[in-house]
Design a protein around this motif. Structure first.
Motif, PDB file in Angstrom:
ATOM      1  N   MET A 183      17.940 -15.506 -25.618  1.00 27.54           N
ATOM      2  CA  MET A 183      17.839 -14.979 -24.308  1.00 27.54           C
ATOM      3  C   MET A 183      19.162 -15.199 -23.558  1.00 27.54           C
ATOM      4  O   MET A 183      19.595 -16.333 -23.413  1.00 27.54           O
ATOM      5  CB  MET A 183      16.709 -15.721 -23.618  1.00 27.54           C
ATOM      6  CG  MET A 183      16.228 -14.999 -22.475  1.00 27.54           C
ATOM      7  SD  MET A 183      14.572 -15.582 -22.198  1.00 27.54           S
ATOM      8  CE  MET A 183      14.585 -15.751 -20.560  1.00 27.54           C
ATOM      9  N   PRO A 184      19.830 -14.142 -23.159  1.00 26.80           N
ATOM     10  CA  PRO A 184      21.107 -14.258 -22.472  1.00 26.80           C
ATOM     11  C   PRO A 184      20.932 -14.819 -21.064  1.00 26.80           C
ATOM     12  O   PRO A 184      19.950 -14.573 -20.392  1.00 26.80           O
ATOM     13  CB  PRO A 184      21.632 -12.841 -22.425  1.00 26.80           C
ATOM     14  CG  PRO A 184      20.520 -11.947 -22.793  1.00 26.80           C
ATOM     15  CD  PRO A 184      19.449 -12.773 -23.394  1.00 26.80           C
ATOM     16  N   SER A 185      21.953 -15.584 -20.659  1.00 27.25           N
ATOM     17  CA  SER A 185      21.933 -16.216 -19.337  1.00 27.25           C
ATOM     18  C   SER A 185      22.434 -15.229 -18.291  1.00 27.25           C
ATOM     19  O   SER A 185      23.379 -14.491 -18.501  1.00 27.25           O
ATOM     20  CB  SER A 185      22.831 -17.446 -19.360  1.00 27.25           C
ATOM     21  OG  SER A 185      22.982 -17.935 -18.077  1.00 27.25           O
ATOM     22  N   ASN A 186      21.786 -15.222 -17.142  1.00 28.51           N
ATOM     23  CA  ASN A 186      22.164 -14.329 -16.052  1.00 28.51           C
ATOM     24  C   ASN A 186      23.268 -14.931 -15.175  1.00 28.51           C
ATOM     25  O   ASN A 186      23.769 -14.290 -14.274  1.00 28.51           O
ATOM     26  CB  ASN A 186      20.950 -14.005 -15.184  1.00 28.51           C
ATOM     27  CG  ASN A 186      19.942 -13.145 -15.931  1.00 28.51           C
ATOM     28  OD1 ASN A 186      20.287 -12.516 -16.914  1.00 28.51           O
ATOM     29  ND2 ASN A 186      18.724 -13.126 -15.452  1.00 28.51           N
ATOM     30  N   ASN A 187      23.631 -16.199 -15.447  1.00 28.99           N
ATOM     31  CA  ASN A 187      24.628 -16.884 -14.623  1.00 28.99           C
ATOM     32  C   ASN A 187      26.057 -16.628 -15.098  1.00 28.99           C
ATOM     33  O   ASN A 187      26.988 -17.137 -14.512  1.00 28.99           O
ATOM     34  CB  ASN A 187      24.374 -18.389 -14.638  1.00 28.99           C
ATOM     35  CG  ASN A 187      23.090 -18.731 -13.922  1.00 28.99           C
ATOM     36  OD1 ASN A 187      22.608 -17.947 -13.141  1.00 28.99           O
ATOM     37  ND2 ASN A 187      22.567 -19.905 -14.201  1.00 28.99           N
ATOM     38  N   ARG A 188      26.252 -15.895 -16.116  1.00 29.32           N
ATOM     39  CA  ARG A 188      27.594 -15.622 -16.625  1.00 29.32           C
ATOM     40  C   ARG A 188      28.359 -14.747 -15.632  1.00 29.32           C
ATOM     41  O   ARG A 188      27.812 -13.800 -15.081  1.00 29.32           O
ATOM     42  CB  ARG A 188      27.512 -14.902 -17.955  1.00 29.32           C
ATOM     43  CG  ARG A 188      27.024 -15.817 -19.039  1.00 29.32           C
ATOM     44  CD  ARG A 188      27.159 -15.174 -20.355  1.00 29.32           C
ATOM     45  NE  ARG A 188      28.195 -15.905 -21.074  1.00 29.32           N
ATOM     46  CZ  ARG A 188      28.744 -15.493 -22.162  1.00 29.32           C
ATOM     47  NH1 ARG A 188      28.409 -14.335 -22.655  1.00 29.32           N
ATOM     48  NH2 ARG A 188      29.630 -16.212 -22.770  1.00 29.32           N
ATOM     49  N   LEU A 189      29.636 -15.080 -15.462  1.00 30.80           N
ATOM     50  CA  LEU A 189      30.489 -14.311 -14.551  1.00 30.80           C
ATOM     51  C   LEU A 189      31.026 -13.077 -15.263  1.00 30.80           C
ATOM     52  O   LEU A 189      31.328 -13.109 -16.464  1.00 30.80           O
ATOM     53  CB  LEU A 189      31.664 -15.170 -14.070  1.00 30.80           C
ATOM     54  CG  LEU A 189      31.284 -16.425 -13.281  1.00 30.80           C
ATOM     55  CD1 LEU A 189      32.518 -17.252 -13.014  1.00 30.80           C
ATOM     56  CD2 LEU A 189      30.603 -16.047 -11.985  1.00 30.80           C
ATOM     57  N   THR A 190      31.166 -12.055 -14.509  1.00 28.79           N
ATOM     58  CA  THR A 190      31.745 -10.831 -15.078  1.00 28.79           C
ATOM     59  C   THR A 190      33.253 -11.033 -15.192  1.00 28.79           C
ATOM     60  O   THR A 190      33.824 -11.987 -14.651  1.00 28.79           O
ATOM     61  CB  THR A 190      31.458  -9.616 -14.180  1.00 28.79           C
ATOM     62  OG1 THR A 190      32.127  -9.798 -12.944  1.00 28.79           O
ATOM     63  CG2 THR A 190      29.975  -9.420 -13.980  1.00 28.79           C
ATOM     64  N   GLU A 191      33.885 -10.127 -15.890  1.00 28.89           N
ATOM     65  CA  GLU A 191      35.330 -10.255 -16.079  1.00 28.89           C
ATOM     66  C   GLU A 191      36.080 -10.150 -14.752  1.00 28.89           C
ATOM     67  O   GLU A 191      37.056 -10.853 -14.519  1.00 28.89           O
ATOM     68  CB  GLU A 191      35.815  -9.174 -17.043  1.00 28.89           C
ATOM     69  CG  GLU A 191      37.254  -9.394 -17.397  1.00 28.89           C
ATOM     70  CD  GLU A 191      37.609  -8.793 -18.735  1.00 28.89           C
ATOM     71  OE1 GLU A 191      38.790  -8.472 -18.851  1.00 28.89           O
ATOM     72  OE2 GLU A 191      36.768  -8.661 -19.605  1.00 28.89           O
ATOM     73  N   ASP A 192      35.649  -9.323 -13.851  1.00 30.84           N
ATOM     74  CA  ASP A 192      36.289  -9.202 -12.535  1.00 30.84           C
ATOM     75  C   ASP A 192      36.156 -10.506 -11.752  1.00 30.84           C
ATOM     76  O   ASP A 192      37.095 -10.956 -11.096  1.00 30.84           O
ATOM     77  CB  ASP A 192      35.661  -8.066 -11.732  1.00 30.84           C
ATOM     78  CG  ASP A 192      36.050  -6.690 -12.261  1.00 30.84           C
ATOM     79  OD1 ASP A 192      37.061  -6.614 -12.999  1.00 30.84           O
ATOM     80  OD2 ASP A 192      35.366  -5.715 -11.927  1.00 30.84           O
ATOM     81  N   GLU A 193      35.000 -11.116 -11.820  1.00 31.87           N
ATOM     82  CA  GLU A 193      34.785 -12.388 -11.115  1.00 31.87           C
ATOM     83  C   GLU A 193      35.640 -13.492 -11.741  1.00 31.87           C
ATOM     84  O   GLU A 193      36.191 -14.339 -11.019  1.00 31.87           O
ATOM     85  CB  GLU A 193      33.304 -12.774 -11.157  1.00 31.87           C
ATOM     86  CG  GLU A 193      32.422 -11.845 -10.347  1.00 31.87           C
ATOM     87  CD  GLU A 193      30.931 -12.131 -10.551  1.00 31.87           C
ATOM     88  OE1 GLU A 193      30.188 -11.856  -9.596  1.00 31.87           O
ATOM     89  OE2 GLU A 193      30.554 -12.620 -11.623  1.00 31.87           O
ATOM     90  N   LEU A 194      35.800 -13.490 -13.051  1.00 34.98           N
ATOM     91  CA  LEU A 194      36.650 -14.477 -13.718  1.00 34.98           C
ATOM     92  C   LEU A 194      38.113 -14.304 -13.294  1.00 34.98           C
ATOM     93  O   LEU A 194      38.824 -15.288 -13.037  1.00 34.98           O
ATOM     94  CB  LEU A 194      36.522 -14.350 -15.243  1.00 34.98           C
ATOM     95  CG  LEU A 194      35.249 -14.913 -15.856  1.00 34.98           C
ATOM     96  CD1 LEU A 194      35.182 -14.566 -17.338  1.00 34.98           C
ATOM     97  CD2 LEU A 194      35.187 -16.402 -15.665  1.00 34.98           C
ATOM     98  N   GLN A 195      38.585 -13.080 -13.213  1.00 33.50           N
ATOM     99  CA  GLN A 195      39.956 -12.833 -12.778  1.00 33.50           C
ATOM    100  C   GLN A 195      40.146 -13.261 -11.326  1.00 33.50           C
ATOM    101  O   GLN A 195      41.165 -13.851 -10.965  1.00 33.50           O
ATOM    102  CB  GLN A 195      40.296 -11.356 -12.937  1.00 33.50           C
ATOM    103  CG  GLN A 195      40.570 -10.941 -14.353  1.00 33.50           C
ATOM    104  CD  GLN A 195      40.907  -9.456 -14.459  1.00 33.50           C
ATOM    105  OE1 GLN A 195      40.777  -8.718 -13.486  1.00 33.50           O
ATOM    106  NE2 GLN A 195      41.323  -9.045 -15.645  1.00 33.50           N
ATOM    107  N   GLU A 196      39.182 -12.997 -10.495  1.00 35.87           N
ATOM    108  CA  GLU A 196      39.251 -13.391  -9.085  1.00 35.87           C
ATOM    109  C   GLU A 196      39.291 -14.904  -8.957  1.00 35.87           C
ATOM    110  O   GLU A 196      40.061 -15.456  -8.174  1.00 35.87           O
ATOM    111  CB  GLU A 196      38.047 -12.808  -8.342  1.00 35.87           C
ATOM    112  CG  GLU A 196      38.153 -12.961  -6.839  1.00 35.87           C
ATOM    113  CD  GLU A 196      36.987 -12.269  -6.138  1.00 35.87           C
ATOM    114  OE1 GLU A 196      36.365 -12.956  -5.307  1.00 35.87           O
ATOM    115  OE2 GLU A 196      36.714 -11.092  -6.434  1.00 35.87           O
TER     116      GLU A 196
END
Length: 180
Positions: free
Chosen positions: A1-14
């Motif tokens: 089951m994948p976690s919903n708390n993972r940051l998107t790539e845009d959020e990681l760059q920010e």
């Protein structure tokens, strides 16, 4: 089951850009603090305009006096930094141009509590009436006019004309001025 708390790539760059900006702020603040401290420290050091004058200070500063006479000279000259604060306590200065070929005396301003200043060109032998031939050595004498405690200014065997003598006496109205 994948976690919903993972940051998107845009959020990681920010987040990475935010962290980089924070590090830059810390580095800039650190550099500014170091520069301010360095400027403060350098401002406390006495930098001399004439190397001969610096040699005079290093060789003759003893407690509250500076005498250019061999028996009063230091056993070991001062090495390292000469602090302005150490020069404030000097009360008596006897500078003999025979031993120190000083061309610029403007550094006398470091001696804030000087009570007596003697600028002398001593005789090479008894009966010698020669004078110090550098006629511009006293050009910066006006810079010490604000010394609060100066009571005695004596100038011996220095090249001065009548106009210069009158100007010196006007500059130091509250001090006893002796010129020979």
């Amino acid at each position: 089951m994948p976690s919903n708390n993972r940051l998107t790539e845009d959020e990681l760059q920010e987040k990475a850009l935010y962290d980089i900006l924070q590090y830059k702020k810390i580095i800039c603040i650190t550099i500014i603090i170091i520069i301010v401290f360095a400027l403060y420290t350098v401002n406390k050091i006495a930098f001399f305009h004439d190397p001969e004058f610096e040699r005079f200070v290093r060789e003759t500063k003893v407690n509250s006096t500076m005498f250019a006479i061999d028996k009063y000279k230091r056993y070991k000259p001062i090495n390292g930094v000469i602090w302005k604060n150490d020069l404030k306590d000097i009360e008596d200065i006897y500078l003999d141009f025979m031993g120190y070929k000083i061309r610029d005396i403007r550094d006398l301003v470091y001696f804030k509590n000087a009570k007596s200043i003697w600028l002398v060109y001593s005789s090479a032998y008894d009966g010698d009436k020669s004078i110090y031939d550098d006629e511009h050595v006293l050009d910066n004498l006006y810079k010490i006019k604000d010394l609060k405690y100066l009571d005695d200014l004596q100038l011996y065997h220095l090249k001065l004309d009548d106009e210069a003598i009158e100007n010196i006496k006007k500059i130091f109205p509250n001090a006893r001025v002796v010129i020979e």
